[in-house]
Design an enzyme around this catalytic site. Structure first.
Site, PDB file in Angstrom:
ATOM      1  N   ASN A 160       1.325  -2.489  35.565  1.00  0.00           N
ATOM      2  CA  ASN A 160       0.922  -1.896  34.288  1.00  0.00           C
ATOM      3  C   ASN A 160       1.263  -2.843  33.150  1.00  0.00           C
ATOM      4  OD1 ASN A 160       1.417   0.100  31.813  1.00  0.00           O
ATOM      5  ND2 ASN A 160       0.146   1.154  33.309  1.00  0.00           N
ATOM      6  N   ALA A 161       0.480  -2.782  32.074  1.00  0.00           N
ATOM      7  CA  ALA A 161       0.766  -3.610  30.898  1.00  0.00           C
ATOM      8  C   ALA A 161       2.187  -3.356  30.398  1.00  0.00           C
ATOM      9  CB  ALA A 161      -0.243  -3.321  29.793  1.00  0.00           C
TER      10      ALA A 161
ATOM     11  N   CYS B 126       5.764  -0.398  42.876  1.00  0.00           N
ATOM     12  CA  CYS B 126       5.767  -1.395  43.954  1.00  0.00           C
ATOM     13  C   CYS B 126       5.008  -0.881  45.180  1.00  0.00           C
ATOM     14  CB  CYS B 126       7.191  -1.709  44.383  1.00  0.00           C
ATOM     15  SG  CYS B 126       8.281  -2.348  43.102  1.00  0.00           S
TER      16      CYS B 126
ATOM     17  N   GLU C  58       5.967  -0.637  48.327  1.00  0.00           N
ATOM     18  CA  GLU C  58       6.715   0.246  49.230  1.00  0.00           C
ATOM     19  C   GLU C  58       6.731   1.678  48.702  1.00  0.00           C
ATOM     20  OE1 GLU C  58       7.597  -2.595  47.831  1.00  0.00           O
ATOM     21  OE2 GLU C  58       9.179  -3.636  48.957  1.00  0.00           O
TER      22      GLU C  58
ATOM     23  N   CYS D 220      12.616  -4.620  46.662  1.00  0.00           N
ATOM     24  CA  CYS D 220      13.528  -4.610  45.519  1.00  0.00           C
ATOM     25  C   CYS D 220      14.489  -3.426  45.667  1.00  0.00           C
ATOM     26  CB  CYS D 220      12.753  -4.529  44.205  1.00  0.00           C
ATOM     27  SG  CYS D 220      12.231  -2.866  43.720  1.00  0.00           S
TER      28      CYS D 220
HETATM   29 ZN   LIG Z   1      10.126  -2.496  44.603  1.00  0.00          ZN
END
Ligand SMILES: [Zn+2]
Ligand SMILES: [Zn+2]
Ligand SMILES: [Zn+2]
Ligand SMILES: [Zn+2]
Lengths: 161, 161, 161, 161
Positions: C67-68, C75, C77, C108
């Site tokens: 997104n901007a 993400c 996942e 992450c």
């Molecule tokens: Zn992530």
């Protein structure tokens, strides 16, 4: 550049200081991914019914802090408000945001939602471009029909104190 | 309950289906923390200039998926859009959201921002209460003066392909 | 490239399919800001005590949707898991993630947290590089000493059903 | 309660102050939804190679700031780090977190990811329970095989300066 005609109750001196702090807050951004520094500043409302003029005003600044995992980063406005709230502020007279854009950048929807928890619908949001040009609207104009604490708290079985 | 007078281009049959899917999507929520189930549904726009009536419409649903770390959770509208986008959809004719509230619940600011990346300002957002009562507004009305891709992409030094 | 020696209970055919779906999921990413496409795939565990071999396995894929407003993005996942959960899945035999990196990219921290709500500490996480090279670890190894539902639910005054 | 045997380079006085500030930071939380106050404190590393003992240490505190839209809220650790970074700090000697739990609460995955952008893998993370009991691990132990700036910056076509 001219200040907006309607300062929404701020004095010209308060507006000037808010503008200066918002523009300079940009330099504290950590934005190696977007290279899009944003500065923000909140003007805390004086506690209770104290007259604004009589009370030393408190300005709390913020800037965006990005992360290699983009969704983990935090915008300037949310940095400023998280600071302010954990410093004990719960009411605000104004929010300002600045970016190096040709036209004044507005807060993203996530930030509008975050500040809406504490800020009144008629609180002014001052938005600055890279030359210091300014547009002002109210939070209610930026996030109409908002979703807030009333929807969740005080529900049957949703008591939270 | 009556459908809204203005269906923003949807046929009554499309509206009825959108409503039914949105309301039933609530039952797929995982919300042990808020106990506030939300359902959402996107109506994907037919590709290109194909007439809507001639093309089988695609409905993509979502619900909120919460997390013990509250900020890590995902709202219903974002679940639906993330599904839709990764299924290849890039244009949408309508978004709908439903919650067990007395008055129709609106999308939070974060969700307004998320859908704004793909949805036009005149896309209708249908909001349902627990009885199926409906209010409709456009995305542009929910997120005026929005921050979007134009601000970031195509900047000098911000080329992204 | 060789599969990992320890497939953590997956059959070679299941691993091959998981790998193929994860790598091809990358092509569904929307990532104009990072230009860093990520694909993910969950292998849903068969309900109850049904033998895995006897039960048709379900694979649910995802990709990153940016997104901007960077923090608003999702993400790969989390896209996959939000899909899976709202499709009714609550238990998983494996997670896989792939990126166009020289060495296998890992989820992450936010994604580790999101999947931890539903996935067991001994669930394998397969990570692929751009050549399909693979490293596998368990979720518990990626998120040790994790914060989860036990900390919040069932507390005094925190009953949530 | 006893301090941990290994203070990871902090002096007993620094640890005592870090603990006191972390525990008292809890009282600044805004958490009407979870009723789960969390406090956090960062000890900023002295700039450059200045000896820690010679330099006045800087402690930056934070607490969780929740939102009616749960995913929009910010955890204590991220509040503290966003403050610290926008105050100009870029290196840290320790992070501490406290919650009213029976066993020390650990940072969520999103917070582990957020601090990993600035904090070394060997930085200690002190975790306190409601009695002040403490467990300490390193950030690298909490977020092994982490995803960080190296994966994104300096890529071909990913230059960001
Ligand atoms: Zn992530
Ligand atoms: Zn924002
Ligand atoms: Zn939302
Ligand atoms: Zn956290």
């Amino acid at each position: 550049t001219e200040p907006p005609q309607n300062l929404h109750g701020l004095s010209p001196a308060q507006f000037a200081l808010l503008k200066q702090k918002t523009l300079s807050a940009k330099s504290h951004a950590y934005c190696p991914y977007s290279r899009f520094p944003v500065g923000a500043c909140l003007l805390a409302a004086p506690p209770q019914a104290t007259a604004a003029a009589a009370e030393p005003a408190t300005y709390i600044t913020g800037a965006n802090v990005e992360n290699a995992s983009y969704p983990t980063g935090i915008c300037a406005e949310r940095t400023a408000l998280a600071k302010a709230v954990t410093d004990g502020h719960r009411a605000f007279a104004a929010l300002a945001v600045a970016a190096d854009t040709e036209t004044p950048a507005s807060p993203c929807g996530m930030c509008r939602q975050f500040v809406r928890e504490f800020c009144a619908a008629d609180m002014p949001v001052f938005m600055f471009d890279r030359e210091g040009g300014c547009v002002v609207v109210t939070l209610g104009e930026l996030l109409p029909m908002s979703f807030g604490p009333e929807q969740l708290l005080g529900r049957e079985g949703g008591e939270r104190a």
